[in-house]
Design a protein around this motif. Structure first.
Motif, PDB file in Angstrom:
ATOM      1  N   UNK A 212       0.811  -1.215   0.000  1.00 51.39           N
ATOM      2  CA  UNK A 212       0.000   0.000   0.000  1.00 51.39           C
ATOM      3  C   UNK A 212       0.841   1.261   0.000  1.00 51.39           C
ATOM      4  N   UNK A 213       1.870   1.310   0.845  1.00 52.72           N
ATOM      5  CA  UNK A 213       2.742   2.489   0.906  1.00 52.72           C
ATOM      6  C   UNK A 213       3.417   2.716  -0.442  1.00 52.72           C
ATOM      7  N   UNK A 214       3.951   1.656  -1.024  1.00 48.93           N
ATOM      8  CA  UNK A 214       4.641   1.753  -2.309  1.00 48.93           C
ATOM      9  C   UNK A 214       3.674   2.168  -3.418  1.00 48.93           C
ATOM     10  N   UNK A 215       2.512   1.537  -3.446  1.00 49.31           N
ATOM     11  CA  UNK A 215       1.519   1.893  -4.452  1.00 49.31           C
ATOM     12  C   UNK A 215       0.997   3.303  -4.261  1.00 49.31           C
ATOM     13  N   UNK A 216       0.767   3.687  -3.005  1.00 49.50           N
ATOM     14  CA  UNK A 216       0.292   5.039  -2.722  1.00 49.50           C
ATOM     15  C   UNK A 216       1.281   6.096  -3.168  1.00 49.50           C
ATOM     16  N   UNK A 217       2.567   5.807  -3.027  1.00 48.41           N
ATOM     17  CA  UNK A 217       3.608   6.733  -3.485  1.00 48.41           C
ATOM     18  C   UNK A 217       3.452   7.010  -4.980  1.00 48.41           C
TER      19      UNK A 217
END
Length: 268
Positions: A212-217
């Motif tokens: 999620x963090x990586x995709x949200x970035x």
């Protein structure tokens, strides 16, 4: 087994990183010259599928490791973790971009220029970076490698190793960096992203929040596009925002752990 020692495990992860990044799109590109949104989506999906196959093969046939170690088990809590991570990553980069514009370091890309071709296919456009980068890279680094190194190293050493190697590989990543200083700052920013993803994996106990963090970035970058001017300063702001996101994730989980009731001592 020897292949699960830190040096071998990291080396294999680096090889898998390059293989999945190049072979996935190649499988889709060979039969067609089309580069439309559908082909881009299929190319990104192929990266995810290749990554799943490679990581499974490495764990099953080289390391003799169980698949459960990648912590990819699906549950309702996994969905909430992924959404929370996505929010953290997107807010971090969008806030950094907003600060860069507010400080007159850069300016927004006109909305109609960035959205007119993508808007009809917005869901696919946002899914592409998740399938092409966020999921396969987190499966490999925060899923497989984190689990492999945890069997031999302390948690701090695992966090440092996974974060540092992930960030260093971005020296050859395609980005807006032109000068050597910008390329090095891009590595710093990627390392900060890796740190936020690793903290999310460590605290949540699963790989979904890291995805999620990586995709949200990446989604945040696409929703708030900026001009190339002041790119070095933008990278510094994004790195700072991602480190702050990692700190927030860590504090939230620490606070939750502090609120959990302590079990009463057993009596004889």
């Amino acid at each position: 087994m020897r292949v699960t020692t830190p040096v071998w495990a990291v080396s294999i992860a680096v090889v898998v990183m390059f293989v999945q990044a190049f072979s996935g799109p190649l499988l889709v590109a060979l039969p067609t010259d089309d580069h439309g949104i559908l082909v881009q989506t299929l190319s990104a999906l192929s990266v995810t599928l290749v990554s799943l196959a490679l990581v499974y093969a490495v764990r099953r046939f080289l390391g003799g490791q169980r698949w459960s170690g990648v912590r990819l088990t699906w549950s309702w809590s996994a969905a909430w973790q992924a959404l929370a991570g996505l929010l953290a990553g997107a807010v971090a980069v969008m806030t950094a971009n907003a600060f860069a514009v507010a400080l007159s370091l850069t300016d927004w890309v006109p909305w109609w220029e960035s959205a007119r071709d993508v808007l009809p296919y917005l869901p696919l456009a946002l899914a592409i970076p998740v399938l092409n980068q966020a999921f396969p890279e987190e499966l490999l680094w925060r899923g497989h490698l984190y689990d492999t190194l945890s069997a031999r190293l302390s948690t701090r050493a695992v966090v440092i190793t996974v974060t540092a190697v992930f960030g260093a590989l971005h020296i050859i990543s395609q980005s807006g960096a032109d000068t050597l200083a910008e390329k090095l700052l891009y590595v710093v920013m990627a390392t900060a992203l890796g740190f936020a993803c690793t903290v999310a994996r460590m605290r949540s106990g699963a790989v979904w929040m890291a995805v999620g963090v990586h995709g949200g970035f990446h989604i945040g970058l696409r929703l708030t596009p900026t001009q190339h001017a002041g790119f070095a300063a933008q990278l510094v702001l994004m790195a700072a925002a991602l480190i702050l996101a990692a700190w927030v994730i860590d504090m939230v989980y620490r606070a939750r752990a502090g609120r959990e009731p302590v079990a009463a001592p057993e009596t004889v």
